[in-house]
Design a protein around this motif. Structure first.
Motif, PDB file in Angstrom:
ATOM      1  N   PHE A   1       0.843  -1.211   0.000  1.00 27.35           N
ATOM      2  CA  PHE A   1       0.000   0.000   0.000  1.00 27.35           C
ATOM      3  C   PHE A   1       0.873   1.255   0.000  1.00 27.35           C
ATOM      4  N   LEU A   2       1.852   1.282   0.877  1.00 26.05           N
ATOM      5  CA  LEU A   2       2.702   2.474   1.015  1.00 26.05           C
ATOM      6  C   LEU A   2       3.519   2.708  -0.258  1.00 26.05           C
ATOM      7  N   ASP A   3       4.086   1.635  -0.805  1.00 27.72           N
ATOM      8  CA  ASP A   3       4.898   1.779  -2.021  1.00 27.72           C
ATOM      9  C   ASP A   3       4.033   2.198  -3.211  1.00 27.72           C
ATOM     10  N   SER A   4       2.851   1.627  -3.297  1.00 30.70           N
ATOM     11  CA  SER A   4       1.946   1.953  -4.389  1.00 30.70           C
ATOM     12  C   SER A   4       1.467   3.400  -4.275  1.00 30.70           C
ATOM     13  N   ALA A   5       1.153   3.840  -3.047  1.00 31.61           N
ATOM     14  CA  ALA A   5       0.728   5.225  -2.831  1.00 31.61           C
ATOM     15  C   ALA A   5       1.826   6.183  -3.270  1.00 31.61           C
ATOM     16  N   ARG A   6       3.060   5.864  -2.893  1.00 36.66           N
ATOM     17  CA  ARG A   6       4.177   6.733  -3.285  1.00 36.66           C
ATOM     18  C   ARG A   6       4.294   6.832  -4.812  1.00 36.66           C
ATOM     19  N   ARG A   7       4.249   5.687  -5.462  1.00 34.71           N
ATOM     20  CA  ARG A   7       4.357   5.685  -6.931  1.00 34.71           C
ATOM     21  C   ARG A   7       3.234   6.490  -7.569  1.00 34.71           C
ATOM     22  N   THR A   8       2.001   6.235  -7.117  1.00 31.43           N
ATOM     23  CA  THR A   8       0.820   6.870  -7.726  1.00 31.43           C
ATOM     24  C   THR A   8       0.799   8.369  -7.458  1.00 31.43           C
ATOM     25  N   LEU A   9       0.987   8.759  -6.212  1.00 32.76           N
ATOM     26  CA  LEU A   9       0.781  10.158  -5.837  1.00 32.76           C
ATOM     27  C   LEU A   9       1.923  11.054  -6.303  1.00 32.76           C
ATOM     28  N   THR A  10       3.150  10.528  -6.285  1.00 32.81           N
ATOM     29  CA  THR A  10       4.270  11.366  -6.719  1.00 32.81           C
ATOM     30  C   THR A  10       4.273  11.577  -8.236  1.00 32.81           C
ATOM     31  N   ALA A  11       3.485  10.763  -8.960  1.00 36.77           N
ATOM     32  CA  ALA A  11       3.407  10.933 -10.419  1.00 36.77           C
ATOM     33  C   ALA A  11       2.394  12.009 -10.815  1.00 36.77           C
ATOM     34  N   ILE A  12       1.630  12.522  -9.845  1.00 32.90           N
ATOM     35  CA  ILE A  12       0.607  13.529 -10.149  1.00 32.90           C
ATOM     36  C   ILE A  12       1.268  14.910 -10.188  1.00 32.90           C
ATOM     37  N   PRO A  13       1.008  15.683 -11.246  1.00 35.72           N
ATOM     38  CA  PRO A  13       1.642  16.999 -11.364  1.00 35.72           C
ATOM     39  C   PRO A  13       1.344  17.886 -10.158  1.00 35.72           C
ATOM     40  N   GLY A  14       2.365  18.633  -9.727  1.00 39.07           N
ATOM     41  CA  GLY A  14       2.180  19.575  -8.625  1.00 39.07           C
ATOM     42  C   GLY A  14       2.592  19.034  -7.278  1.00 39.07           C
TER      43      GLY A  14
ATOM     44  N   PHE B   1       1.289  10.637   5.335  1.00 41.51           N
ATOM     45  CA  PHE B   1       1.772  11.138   4.049  1.00 41.51           C
ATOM     46  C   PHE B   1       1.820  12.653   4.154  1.00 41.51           C
ATOM     47  N   SER B   2       2.898  13.257   3.696  1.00 37.25           N
ATOM     48  CA  SER B   2       2.911  14.713   3.569  1.00 37.25           C
ATOM     49  C   SER B   2       3.449  15.080   2.189  1.00 37.25           C
ATOM     50  N   MET B   3       2.939  16.163   1.669  1.00 38.72           N
ATOM     51  CA  MET B   3       3.383  16.659   0.357  1.00 38.72           C
ATOM     52  C   MET B   3       3.171  18.162   0.340  1.00 38.72           C
ATOM     53  N   ARG B   4       3.796  18.793  -0.633  1.00 34.44           N
ATOM     54  CA  ARG B   4       3.739  20.247  -0.690  1.00 34.44           C
ATOM     55  C   ARG B   4       3.252  20.675  -2.084  1.00 34.44           C
ATOM     56  N   PHE B   5       2.404  21.712  -2.094  1.00 37.97           N
ATOM     57  CA  PHE B   5       1.929  22.301  -3.346  1.00 37.97           C
ATOM     58  C   PHE B   5       2.348  23.761  -3.393  1.00 37.97           C
TER      59      PHE B   5
ATOM     60  N   ALA C   1      -5.857  21.048  -8.383  1.00 40.77           N
ATOM     61  CA  ALA C   1      -5.641  20.208  -9.568  1.00 40.77           C
ATOM     62  C   ALA C   1      -5.291  18.773  -9.162  1.00 40.77           C
ATOM     63  N   TYR C   2      -4.497  18.629  -8.096  1.00 38.00           N
ATOM     64  CA  TYR C   2      -4.173  17.304  -7.538  1.00 38.00           C
ATOM     65  C   TYR C   2      -5.439  16.582  -7.093  1.00 38.00           C
ATOM     66  N   ASN C   3      -6.277  17.290  -6.330  1.00 35.76           N
ATOM     67  CA  ASN C   3      -7.506  16.666  -5.823  1.00 35.76           C
ATOM     68  C   ASN C   3      -8.398  16.173  -6.955  1.00 35.76           C
ATOM     69  N   ALA C   4      -8.439  16.914  -8.047  1.00 35.20           N
ATOM     70  CA  ALA C   4      -9.325  16.577  -9.163  1.00 35.20           C
ATOM     71  C   ALA C   4      -8.672  15.627 -10.168  1.00 35.20           C
ATOM     72  N   HIS C   5      -7.376  15.377 -10.030  1.00 36.18           N
ATOM     73  CA  HIS C   5      -6.657  14.550 -11.012  1.00 36.18           C
ATOM     74  C   HIS C   5      -7.197  13.101 -10.994  1.00 36.18           C
ATOM     75  N   PRO C   6      -7.431  12.524 -12.192  1.00 41.06           N
ATOM     76  CA  PRO C   6      -7.981  11.162 -12.265  1.00 41.06           C
ATOM     77  C   PRO C   6      -7.176  10.127 -11.480  1.00 41.06           C
ATOM     78  N   ALA C   7      -5.852  10.263 -11.439  1.00 40.41           N
ATOM     79  CA  ALA C   7      -5.037   9.287 -10.711  1.00 40.41           C
ATOM     80  C   ALA C   7      -5.276   9.401  -9.200  1.00 40.41           C
ATOM     81  N   HIS C   8      -5.519  10.622  -8.726  1.00 38.58           N
ATOM     82  CA  HIS C   8      -5.831  10.812  -7.302  1.00 38.58           C
ATOM     83  C   HIS C   8      -7.220  10.284  -6.980  1.00 38.58           C
ATOM     84  N   VAL C   9      -8.179  10.616  -7.833  1.00 38.20           N
ATOM     85  CA  VAL C   9      -9.554  10.155  -7.618  1.00 38.20           C
ATOM     86  C   VAL C   9      -9.606   8.626  -7.615  1.00 38.20           C
ATOM     87  N   ALA C  10      -8.896   7.999  -8.548  1.00 42.61           N
ATOM     88  CA  ALA C  10      -8.879   6.536  -8.625  1.00 42.61           C
ATOM     89  C   ALA C  10      -8.197   5.930  -7.397  1.00 42.61           C
ATOM     90  N   PHE C  11      -7.108   6.555  -6.939  1.00 37.04           N
ATOM     91  CA  PHE C  11      -6.422   6.046  -5.752  1.00 37.04           C
ATOM     92  C   PHE C  11      -7.347   6.095  -4.545  1.00 37.04           C
TER      93      PHE C  11
END
Lengths: 98, 98
Positions: B23-36, B56-60, B68-78
């Motif tokens: 789960f953690l590795d997959s989240a990292r791969r998926t979320l870090t690929a989203i622009p921003g 999880f922490s990230m910066r915008f 844009a991250y919240n609305a991104h299809p990869a985020h919504v699917a995750f």
């Protein structure tokens, strides 16, 4: 291992009040003077998914530095005299690298 | 103004399990690929004053990058396919400098 100690909280004081400013400034002065406290930062919590308004974060080199902070008279006095009377709600979290 | 987005959570998977790691590795791969998304970090929550186990922490750069991250299809699917089925409890906090 370094430990990041955080607390997210809400004050009893109105947002933007002089009491709020005084609490935050006083906390910074008091807590950063305690040995072992590094990287002390005050942040505003802005997600509407939480009703907490502020965060203190700080870093300790290891668990024994963190324990010494918790037991330090200046920390104990701050908790008793300010935190317990001026904080309406809070949640602590401590973090270490994965 | 830069925004730090964080979520503290507990998984339905046992601590130390391969499902947890996946789960953690997959989240990292998926979320870090989203622009921003920048400064993505996974931390372990270790305070006994909370029963949440991970952060999880990230910066915008700004609110529009965050939106844009919240609305991104990869985020919504995750969120739909992994978060809602594998996360037992969580709390979001977002931070900006004081």
């Amino acid at each position: 291992m370094a430990i990041e100690h955080t607390v997210v909280f809400r004050l009893i004081h109105p947002a933007g009040s002089s009491q709020e400013t005084e609490f935050l400034d006083s906390a910074r002065r008091t807590l950063t003077a305690i040995p072992g406290v590094t990287d002390f930062v005050i942040k505003q919590q802005c997600s509407p998914k939480s009703d907490l308004a502020w965060q203190f974060s700080m870093r300790f080199a290891d668990q024994s530095a963190y324990d010494a902070y918790n037991a330090h008279p200046a920390h104990v006095a701050f908790v008793e005299q300010r935190w317990q009377t001026e904080v309406a709600a809070f949640q602590e979290y401590d973090f270490v690298p994965r």
